[in-house]
Design a protein around this motif. Structure first.
Motif, PDB file in Angstrom:
ATOM      1  N   CYS A 193       0.838  -1.199   0.000  1.00  0.00           N
ATOM      2  CA  CYS A 193       0.000   0.000   0.000  1.00  0.00           C
ATOM      3  C   CYS A 193       0.873   1.249   0.000  1.00  0.00           C
ATOM      4  O   CYS A 193       1.962   1.269   0.580  1.00  0.00           O
ATOM      5  CB  CYS A 193      -0.911   0.017   1.226  1.00  0.00           C
ATOM      6  N   PHE A 194       0.390   2.292  -0.644  1.00  0.00           N
ATOM      7  CA  PHE A 194       1.108   3.561  -0.698  1.00  0.00           C
ATOM      8  C   PHE A 194       0.619   4.470   0.425  1.00  0.00           C
ATOM      9  O   PHE A 194      -0.582   4.646   0.616  1.00  0.00           O
ATOM     10  CB  PHE A 194       0.899   4.239  -2.052  1.00  0.00           C
ATOM     11  N   LEU A 195       1.558   5.059   1.157  1.00  0.00           N
ATOM     12  CA  LEU A 195       1.236   5.938   2.271  1.00  0.00           C
ATOM     13  C   LEU A 195       1.615   7.377   1.929  1.00  0.00           C
ATOM     14  O   LEU A 195       2.569   7.606   1.183  1.00  0.00           O
ATOM     15  CB  LEU A 195       1.994   5.517   3.540  1.00  0.00           C
ATOM     16  N   PRO A 196       0.896   8.339   2.496  1.00  0.00           N
ATOM     17  CA  PRO A 196       1.294   9.745   2.307  1.00  0.00           C
ATOM     18  C   PRO A 196       2.579  10.026   3.070  1.00  0.00           C
ATOM     19  O   PRO A 196       2.763   9.568   4.202  1.00  0.00           O
ATOM     20  CB  PRO A 196       0.110  10.524   2.899  1.00  0.00           C
ATOM     21  N   LEU A 197       3.485  10.773   2.470  1.00  0.00           N
ATOM     22  CA  LEU A 197       4.760  11.079   3.102  1.00  0.00           C
ATOM     23  C   LEU A 197       4.638  12.316   3.984  1.00  0.00           C
ATOM     24  O   LEU A 197       3.826  13.202   3.715  1.00  0.00           O
ATOM     25  CB  LEU A 197       5.850  11.313   2.048  1.00  0.00           C
ATOM     26  N   ALA A 198       5.448  12.364   5.036  1.00  0.00           N
ATOM     27  CA  ALA A 198       5.478  13.537   5.896  1.00  0.00           C
ATOM     28  C   ALA A 198       5.961  14.734   5.083  1.00  0.00           C
ATOM     29  O   ALA A 198       6.899  14.631   4.302  1.00  0.00           O
ATOM     30  CB  ALA A 198       6.392  13.293   7.095  1.00  0.00           C
ATOM     31  N   GLU A 199       5.302  15.878   5.283  1.00  0.00           N
ATOM     32  CA  GLU A 199       5.612  17.071   4.493  1.00  0.00           C
ATOM     33  C   GLU A 199       6.740  17.900   5.095  1.00  0.00           C
ATOM     34  O   GLU A 199       7.219  18.839   4.472  1.00  0.00           O
ATOM     35  CB  GLU A 199       4.358  17.930   4.356  1.00  0.00           C
ATOM     36  N   ASP A 200       7.144  17.594   6.308  1.00  0.00           N
ATOM     37  CA  ASP A 200       8.198  18.352   6.969  1.00  0.00           C
ATOM     38  C   ASP A 200       9.533  18.105   6.275  1.00  0.00           C
ATOM     39  O   ASP A 200      10.030  16.980   6.230  1.00  0.00           O
ATOM     40  CB  ASP A 200       8.292  17.940   8.439  1.00  0.00           C
ATOM     41  N   ILE A 201      10.113  19.154   5.717  1.00  0.00           N
ATOM     42  CA  ILE A 201      11.370  19.004   4.960  1.00  0.00           C
ATOM     43  C   ILE A 201      12.502  18.552   5.862  1.00  0.00           C
ATOM     44  O   ILE A 201      13.352  17.756   5.483  1.00  0.00           O
ATOM     45  CB  ILE A 201      11.733  20.335   4.271  1.00  0.00           C
ATOM     46  N   ALA A 202      12.540  19.060   7.086  1.00  0.00           N
ATOM     47  CA  ALA A 202      13.607  18.683   8.022  1.00  0.00           C
ATOM     48  C   ALA A 202      13.568  17.194   8.310  1.00  0.00           C
ATOM     49  O   ALA A 202      14.596  16.535   8.375  1.00  0.00           O
ATOM     50  CB  ALA A 202      13.463  19.482   9.315  1.00  0.00           C
ATOM     51  N   VAL A 203      12.376  16.659   8.483  1.00  0.00           N
ATOM     52  CA  VAL A 203      12.228  15.222   8.705  1.00  0.00           C
ATOM     53  C   VAL A 203      12.665  14.451   7.474  1.00  0.00           C
ATOM     54  O   VAL A 203      13.323  13.425   7.560  1.00  0.00           O
ATOM     55  CB  VAL A 203      10.767  14.894   9.060  1.00  0.00           C
ATOM     56  N   ALA A 204      12.313  14.943   6.295  1.00  0.00           N
ATOM     57  CA  ALA A 204      12.649  14.261   5.048  1.00  0.00           C
ATOM     58  C   ALA A 204      14.158  14.131   4.870  1.00  0.00           C
ATOM     59  O   ALA A 204      14.646  13.150   4.333  1.00  0.00           O
ATOM     60  CB  ALA A 204      12.036  15.017   3.869  1.00  0.00           C
ATOM     61  N   ARG A 205      14.929  15.117   5.322  1.00  0.00           N
ATOM     62  CA  ARG A 205      16.383  15.036   5.168  1.00  0.00           C
ATOM     63  C   ARG A 205      16.995  14.015   6.116  1.00  0.00           C
ATOM     64  O   ARG A 205      17.992  13.376   5.804  1.00  0.00           O
ATOM     65  CB  ARG A 205      16.987  16.422   5.444  1.00  0.00           C
ATOM     66  N   GLU A 206      16.422  13.873   7.277  1.00  0.00           N
ATOM     67  CA  GLU A 206      17.021  13.017   8.306  1.00  0.00           C
ATOM     68  C   GLU A 206      16.674  11.549   8.119  1.00  0.00           C
ATOM     69  O   GLU A 206      17.514  10.677   8.366  1.00  0.00           O
ATOM     70  CB  GLU A 206      16.556  13.486   9.684  1.00  0.00           C
ATOM     71  N   LEU A 207      15.464  11.258   7.704  1.00  0.00           N
ATOM     72  CA  LEU A 207      14.976   9.883   7.665  1.00  0.00           C
ATOM     73  C   LEU A 207      14.710   9.425   6.242  1.00  0.00           C
ATOM     74  O   LEU A 207      14.615  10.231   5.307  1.00  0.00           O
ATOM     75  CB  LEU A 207      13.690   9.773   8.491  1.00  0.00           C
ATOM     76  N   GLY A 208      14.567   8.092   6.110  1.00  0.00           N
ATOM     77  CA  GLY A 208      14.291   7.519   4.813  1.00  0.00           C
ATOM     78  C   GLY A 208      12.811   7.561   4.472  1.00  0.00           C
ATOM     79  O   GLY A 208      11.977   8.064   5.227  1.00  0.00           O
ATOM     80  N   THR A 209      12.495   6.962   3.321  1.00  0.00           N
ATOM     81  CA  THR A 209      11.121   7.013   2.822  1.00  0.00           C
ATOM     82  C   THR A 209      10.156   6.277   3.747  1.00  0.00           C
ATOM     83  O   THR A 209       9.038   6.729   3.966  1.00  0.00           O
ATOM     84  CB  THR A 209      11.064   6.397   1.415  1.00  0.00           C
ATOM     85  N   ARG A 210      10.580   5.137   4.287  1.00  0.00           N
ATOM     86  CA  ARG A 210       9.683   4.380   5.172  1.00  0.00           C
ATOM     87  C   ARG A 210       9.318   5.188   6.413  1.00  0.00           C
ATOM     88  O   ARG A 210       8.156   5.209   6.835  1.00  0.00           O
ATOM     89  CB  ARG A 210      10.323   3.050   5.576  1.00  0.00           C
ATOM     90  N   HIS A 211      10.296   5.840   7.003  1.00  0.00           N
ATOM     91  CA  HIS A 211      10.023   6.632   8.205  1.00  0.00           C
ATOM     92  C   HIS A 211       9.147   7.838   7.881  1.00  0.00           C
ATOM     93  O   HIS A 211       8.265   8.204   8.651  1.00  0.00           O
ATOM     94  CB  HIS A 211      11.333   7.081   8.846  1.00  0.00           C
ATOM     95  N   ARG A 212       9.385   8.458   6.738  1.00  0.00           N
ATOM     96  CA  ARG A 212       8.548   9.586   6.319  1.00  0.00           C
ATOM     97  C   ARG A 212       7.120   9.134   6.078  1.00  0.00           C
ATOM     98  O   ARG A 212       6.162   9.835   6.420  1.00  0.00           O
ATOM     99  CB  ARG A 212       9.127  10.213   5.053  1.00  0.00           C
ATOM    100  N   ALA A 213       6.964   7.938   5.476  1.00  0.00           N
ATOM    101  CA  ALA A 213       5.624   7.411   5.238  1.00  0.00           C
ATOM    102  C   ALA A 213       4.922   7.090   6.555  1.00  0.00           C
ATOM    103  O   ALA A 213       3.722   7.344   6.711  1.00  0.00           O
ATOM    104  CB  ALA A 213       5.703   6.161   4.362  1.00  0.00           C
ATOM    105  N   ALA A 214       5.672   6.529   7.507  1.00  0.00           N
ATOM    106  CA  ALA A 214       5.094   6.217   8.815  1.00  0.00           C
ATOM    107  C   ALA A 214       4.623   7.491   9.509  1.00  0.00           C
ATOM    108  O   ALA A 214       3.534   7.535  10.101  1.00  0.00           O
ATOM    109  CB  ALA A 214       6.115   5.488   9.681  1.00  0.00           C
ATOM    110  N   LEU A 215       5.434   8.544   9.458  1.00  0.00           N
ATOM    111  CA  LEU A 215       5.045   9.818  10.053  1.00  0.00           C
ATOM    112  C   LEU A 215       3.856  10.423   9.316  1.00  0.00           C
ATOM    113  O   LEU A 215       2.968  11.027   9.920  1.00  0.00           O
ATOM    114  CB  LEU A 215       6.227  10.791  10.023  1.00  0.00           C
ATOM    115  N   GLY A 216       3.837  10.250   7.985  1.00  0.00           N
ATOM    116  CA  GLY A 216       2.738  10.811   7.199  1.00  0.00           C
ATOM    117  C   GLY A 216       1.395  10.210   7.547  1.00  0.00           C
ATOM    118  O   GLY A 216       0.409  10.926   7.779  1.00  0.00           O
TER     119      GLY A 216
END
Length: 280
Positions: A193-216
């Motif tokens: 399943c496709f998840l929405p990614l976290a929109e926070d740019i700072a978070v996007a730089r620190e973590l990978g896609t899976r973590h961004r999707a989990a936060l999203g």
């Protein structure tokens, strides 16, 4: 005066035919099924809006508000076309259920679900094994907020939770390994399943896609998402838009028990609250 009102009510009941009860029961049944099919999607909100318009039209007729009544009746007159346009995915899914003979069997899998403690054991075993082998994983556990639209983006599984099944889903170079697994009511409902990614740019730089999707997904719902990092094998979980990393075996079990068994795990929840407060 009260006698006249009572007489009018009784005379009205005297005119009711048995066929009217059958008619009402059929309509009520189809409305119930429509609600069941749409309650896990945003279409349910549209359905409530249409119900509000229908109720407003009835009230305007009773109060003889002619202009408002004409406008509402004009809108509802084209309601069938509006329903087809708005609920096209839901109507297609409903027709598929009817064609497969599954309209009455939505709860069939409930009788085959394992016990809560067994679910905890199987999930813990699978997650620890994936972490040890550094196989990336993303597992979303649905809570009160329905994730029907996210489930629709993946492949339907409807499988009993087991460690081999979870590990096979996330095994690299397999058809379903890329994406998230959605667990609903103790059942693996869908994978990839496709998840929405976290929109926070700072978070996007620190973590990978899976973590961004989990936060999203945790930002738009009350779901709890467990992440296994492919690079480090670190286990994390996201909740309420916050991420807790470096979960050990005991904290993982406490978390799973708090979700599936209902056992309040002070340790894991306190870790979450402390880290969430620290991040603020």
């Amino acid at each position: 005066m009260s006698f006249d009102v009572l007489k009018a009510i009784t005379s009205g009941f005297a005119q009711v035919r048995p066929e009217d009860f059958v008619d009402i029961a059929i309509i009520a049944f189809f409305l119930y099924k429509l609600i069941i099919l749409t309650k896990e999607t945003r279409a349910f909100q549209l359905l409530k809006g249409i119900a509000f318009l229908f109720l407003a039209a009835l009230i305007s007729d009773l109060l003889q508000l002619q202009t408002l009544s004409w406008m509402l009746n004009s809108v509802l007159a084209s309601g069938i076309v509006v329903l087809v346009v708005l609920f096209q995915p839901e109507l297609r899914r409903a027709l598929e259920h009817i064609g497969r003979g599954k309209i009455f069997n939505s709860g069939l899998l409930q009788g085959f679900k394992p016990e809560e403690n067994e679910i905890v054991n199987e999930m813990q075993m699978a997650i620890l094994s994936l972490a040890k082998r550094r196989v990336g994983a993303l597992i979303v556990i649905e809570q009160r907020t329905g994730l029907g639209e996210i489930i629709a983006t993946g492949t339907r599984i409807d499988g009993v939770i087991s460690a081999p099944l979870i590990e096979n889903i996330f095994e690299p170079n397999t058809p379903l390994h890329d994406g998230a697994v959605i667990i609903r009511d103790g059942v693996i409902t869908a994978a990839a399943c496709f998840l929405p990614l976290a929109e926070d740019i700072a978070v996007a730089r620190e973590l990978g896609t899976r973590h961004r999707a989990a936060l999203g997904v945790s930002s738009i719902s009350d779901s709890i998402t467990i992440v296994v990092s492919e690079e480090t094998g670190v286990i994390s979980f996201a909740r309420e838009g916050k991420l807790v990393r470096y979960i050990d075996q005991k904290a993982l079990r406490d978390l799973l028990e708090s979700i599936f068994v209902g056992k309040e795990s002070a340790g894991t929840l306190n870790i979450f609250k402390r880290r969430a407060k620290h991040e603020k």
